[in-house]
Design an enzyme around this catalytic site. Structure first.
Site, short mmCIF file in Angstrom:
data_model
loop_
_atom_site.label_atom_id
_atom_site.label_comp_id
_atom_site.label_asym_id
_atom_site.label_seq_id
_atom_site.Cartn_x
_atom_site.Cartn_y
_atom_site.Cartn_z
N HIS A 145 0.86 -1.19 0.00
CA HIS A 145 0.00 0.00 0.00
C HIS A 145 0.89 1.24 0.00
CE1 HIS A 145 -2.90 3.02 1.19
NE2 HIS A 145 -3.84 2.18 0.79
N GLU B 84 -4.11 2.14 -7.26
CA GLU B 84 -4.47 3.24 -6.35
C GLU B 84 -3.56 4.43 -6.63
OE1 GLU B 84 -6.48 1.71 -2.53
OE2 GLU B 84 -4.33 1.58 -2.22
P1 13P Z 1 -9.57 6.46 0.20
O1 13P Z 1 -10.74 5.64 -0.26
O2 13P Z 1 -9.76 7.05 1.54
O3 13P Z 1 -9.17 7.47 -0.85
O4 13P Z 1 -8.33 5.48 0.36
C1 13P Z 1 -8.00 4.64 -0.70
C2 13P Z 1 -7.05 3.65 -0.18
O5 13P Z 1 -5.92 3.97 0.13
C3 13P Z 1 -7.56 2.27 0.02
O6 13P Z 1 -6.54 1.39 0.28
#
Ligand code: 13P
Length: 247
Positions: free
Chosen positions: A91, A161
């Site tokens: 992550h 992401e």
């Molecule tokens: P948000 O949905 O708060 O933008 O976070 C995304 C995330 O990092 C999920 O792992």
């Protein structure tokens, strides 16, 4: 669709966690979507160990070690023994805390060895006109996959992401045409790293500012297989609304 709720460090007590688990159980009575909850480690143990529902649980991270004299570490094996069946790996918030590509690759291998389904997070910090962000995405996937066998690579789920969208509101999320393009690109990279038809079978999730206002658009005609949701997943009303938007 695979809906993964990354609780990050937002859920600070058992009472709130119980409420969120209850909401997911209720949602699963009326939806075909799969729900995976990723609570902080002690809360994961509290729920996943005695889990009899269709909810699955994910570690938010695993140790780069395999155990022993490693104070403070929680290994992939311990997570698996605690009832987790998935693990979020790489992550951006862990990468910002020091996880290099090499560490991410190691954690990915440990998760697979412990029989956890890894959710490998990738994503560029920002976009540029020359498409350098595409090369960055390719490098992140390649670095994580290179030490693995073809069979191991096929077990990974990819979560795209983009850092510029994380932690904001729906207005800052990616648009659906840009997402469709990125999903295609990720599958192209996967097709070079996975044997046979495995690239087309691999699951690709999107994370970053997913809210009830944009989830339907992001799910439609983008080729995405699900979502990795942060802040909206720890608000029980919003999480229920998100899942219903997909129905
Ligand atoms: P948000 O949905 O708060 O933008 O976070 C995304 C995330 O990092 C999920 O792992």
């Amino acid at each position: 669709m695979l809906i993964v709720a990354n609780w990050k460090a937002y859920v600070e007590n058992l009472e709130k966690a119980e409420r969120l688990v209850a909401v997911s159980k209720k949602l699963l009575r009326t939806t075909e979507h799969r729900i995976v909850l990723a609570p902080p480690a002690p809360l994961l143990g509290a729920f996943a160990m005695k889990n009899t529902s269709r909810i699955a649980y994910a570690a938010q991270d695993v140790s780069a070690t395999t155990g022993g004299a490693e104070t403070g570490e929680t290994t992939a094996q311990i997570y698996a023994a605690s009832g987790a069946t998935y693990a979020i790996i790489g992550h951006s918030e862990r990468r910002a805390a020091g996880d290099t590509d090499a560490i991410v690759a190691e954690k990915l291998a440990h998760a697979i060895a412990a029989d956890l389904t890894p959710i490998l997070c990738i994503g560029e910090r920002e976009r540029d006109r020359d498409g350098r962000y595409l090369a960055f995405i390719r490098e992140e996937i390649t670095a994580a996959f290179t030490p693995l066998t073809s069979k191991e690579r096929s077990r990974a789920i990819i979560a795209y992401e983009p850092l510029w969208a994380i932690g904001k509101t729906a207005e800052s999320a990616i648009g659906s045409s840009d997402l469709a393009e990125m999903v295609l690109y990720i599958r192209k990279v996967l097709s070079e790293l996975l044997p046979g038809k495995n690239a087309s079978h691999a699951l690709v999730l999107y994370g970053g500012s997913v809210e009830p206002g944009n989830i339907r658009d992001l799910a439609r005609a983008t080729g995405i297989d699900g979502f990795l949701i942060g802040h909206a997943s720890v608000d029980d009303v919003m999480f229920a609304a998100l899942t219903k938007e997909l129905s």
